[in-house]
Design an enzyme around this catalytic site. Sequence first.
Site, PDB file in Angstrom:
ATOM      1  N   LYS A 189       0.813  -1.226  -0.060  1.00  0.00           N
ATOM      2  CA  LYS A 189      -0.105  -0.066  -0.026  1.00  0.00           C
ATOM      3  C   LYS A 189       0.799   1.167   0.033  1.00  0.00           C
ATOM      4  O   LYS A 189       2.028   1.261   0.809  1.00  0.00           O
ATOM      5  CB  LYS A 189      -0.824   0.019   1.150  1.00  0.00           C
ATOM      6  CG  LYS A 189      -2.165   0.951   0.844  1.00  0.00           C
ATOM      7  CD  LYS A 189      -3.295   0.419   2.220  1.00  0.00           C
ATOM      8  CE  LYS A 189      -4.531   1.240   2.002  1.00  0.00           C
ATOM      9  NZ  LYS A 189      -5.294   1.015   2.920  1.00  0.00           N
ATOM     10  N   GLU A 227     -19.090  -5.731  11.007  1.00  0.00           N
ATOM     11  CA  GLU A 227     -20.156  -5.053  11.560  1.00  0.00           C
ATOM     12  C   GLU A 227     -20.876  -6.037  12.257  1.00  0.00           C
ATOM     13  O   GLU A 227     -21.456  -5.745  13.576  1.00  0.00           O
ATOM     14  CB  GLU A 227     -20.703  -3.844  10.690  1.00  0.00           C
ATOM     15  CG  GLU A 227     -19.769  -2.910  10.388  1.00  0.00           C
ATOM     16  CD  GLU A 227     -18.940  -3.262   8.967  1.00  0.00           C
ATOM     17  OE1 GLU A 227     -18.222  -2.389   8.504  1.00  0.00           O
ATOM     18  OE2 GLU A 227     -19.397  -4.457   8.511  1.00  0.00           O
ATOM     19  N   ARG A 256     -24.899  -2.427   7.863  1.00  0.00           N
ATOM     20  CA  ARG A 256     -24.624  -3.799   7.896  1.00  0.00           C
ATOM     21  C   ARG A 256     -25.061  -4.959   8.995  1.00  0.00           C
ATOM     22  O   ARG A 256     -24.884  -5.992   8.889  1.00  0.00           O
ATOM     23  CB  ARG A 256     -23.116  -3.694   7.414  1.00  0.00           C
ATOM     24  CG  ARG A 256     -22.802  -3.095   6.138  1.00  0.00           C
ATOM     25  CD  ARG A 256     -21.284  -2.662   6.097  1.00  0.00           C
ATOM     26  NE  ARG A 256     -20.387  -3.875   5.881  1.00  0.00           N
ATOM     27  CZ  ARG A 256     -19.973  -4.841   4.875  1.00  0.00           C
ATOM     28  NH1 ARG A 256     -20.460  -4.139   3.881  1.00  0.00           N
ATOM     29  NH2 ARG A 256     -19.243  -5.543   4.981  1.00  0.00           N
TER      30      ARG A 256
END
Length: 633
Positions: free
Chosen positions: A283, A370, A398
């Site tokens: 990243k 979640e 969610r």
Amino acid sequence: MAELLPTIKSPEDLQNFTTAQLNQLAGEIREVLCNLVATRTAHFASNLGVVELCIALHRTFDFKQDRLIWDTGHQVYPHKLVTGRYDQFNTMRTKGGLMGYPNPSESPYDLFMTGHAGASVSTVMGLASGDYLAGHGDRHAVAVIGDGAFPCGMVFEALNNAKTLKGNLIIILNDNKMSICPRVGGVADYFDRLRMNPFYTGFKHEIVKALNMVPVFGDPTERFLAQLKEGVKAGLHGGMLFEELGVNYIGPIDGHNIPLLRKYLEMVKLQKGPTLLHVVTEKGHGYDPAAEDPVYYHTPPAICKPGDAKEEEKREGSKAYTNYARDAIAGAMRRNEKVTVLTAAMCQGTKMEPLRDEFGDRFFDTGICESHTVAFAAGQAKAGLRPVVNIYSTFLQRSFDQVFQEVALQDLPVVFTMDRAGITAADGPTHHGMYDVGYMRMFPNMIVMAPGDADELTAMIDFAVEADHPTAIRYPKTNAENIKRDRAPLELGKAEVLKRGQDGAVICYGAQLSEAKKAVELLSKDGLDITLVNARFVKPFDAETILPILRESPFVITVEEGALLTGFGSALLEEAADAGVDASHVKRLGIPDVFVQHGDRAEILAELQLDSLGIATVCRQLAGVERKVSSSH
């Protein structure tokens, strides 16, 4: 200066590029990404990490016919550049410009508007199944999913179902050891072991091939050799988790080597059945500050120019509602050892790092899971703790079923602090927190509130961690203000009347209270005497305070930074109907029944008439006053 990018009108233009040109193109894409972040906040480190992978995918597959889903979608900038959107790229995340996520209205290469993690594998399975049934079984469906998103429950539900699929399913595991923050949990540890495994695909294949040639001689020797064979295969074959689920595992391979990526992508195209290619990327690759600190550079502020050192003071920024929420939760944790905090991979976004460091044994980052987070919190509450679920409004959706079944139905004292409620500006429709008022207030036992200013947010969190019922508090992604007044104490289900007037009333639910107050002050200069109410609670609803105002006022305007359907204004109309009070003179200001697109927050709020000028204008219209509010205000 980009030489190749301006010539790319579609991925077909990549087909004649040499390897050297493809590598040059990767460099040009990174330069364009750096130039973008020099002018505005945008997703940065994640996009730098997938440049070569994106190029290799579009060089290997024909996504006019084949299918491609990027999970979560914020790493889609290189994809947009190689699918003909270079000329529009400087409009990224501005009103009317390119969206920072896939957007089917922009390009046929964007199949879904994705913004939440974990749905890609299920979606491409549906695409592959649909193509197979429609007679297009030669098409390939590709999901690119990061290791941070991979632990989502939906991913494993899809993998469990994948071996039954008729169609060509390819999963690209983009392993960069990150989500927004470093990812957590057992799946992350498993990927670490795979990445460090010295037995890469080719060697492992030869070993297993040799083992398959070992003869068997019958019981008990047969059983012993079979067990030995499987044991050695398990030791050498890093992807056994996937293989046992019926998914071919290949990798890990270097995700920044375009020829190698093309070789392996061509290989997986030939595989029968669902296949996972494990690609290791960095990243922030190609921009040293982003590679060294991918958390900060996930969506950094404008960098000024590539190579500039980041300003440390920008890390915290000005005092926002998020900061007040964090500090209030920290105060509650210091006062009460039973208070815990849970977040679903949003430690950096909700500025919770100091709590993670100070309260390590009472801080729980569950990853992008979640539903698990909310059920986990319910278990803690049942055991006598006071859990605070600190999460974005859009992501809490969610876990709707767990809020219902595990928390509200059990009447457990779980606190939901919902960051990013309302307009989230450049992130757009996948991230606007528009629906939490409706989906929280429908549940019995739930207390639902919103602060009018910064100090009120602190008071609400202090109230919530002492409450004996589930509570939900919403607040926006913006700088916090404090309204000077003789502040009424916070009481359950009680609104606050800031001003009484005879010409109309403005009732505000949430942080647009400062704009409502400015509007009332503007109107007073024109002789309009307007009541101003800080609603504080949508549930319990303060009918005792608000219904008399509804009866007495020539007009009433409700103001909220959320969906009008099922919102505070709807709650007021419901209460009025139940009490037999005429509400024909009520005007509701909020977010209408549309998906609001991305743009500057102030610009969007003004368009929705949720700023002071808009509120004042509506009041004037209802009061029959024609003179417009001066723009100088």
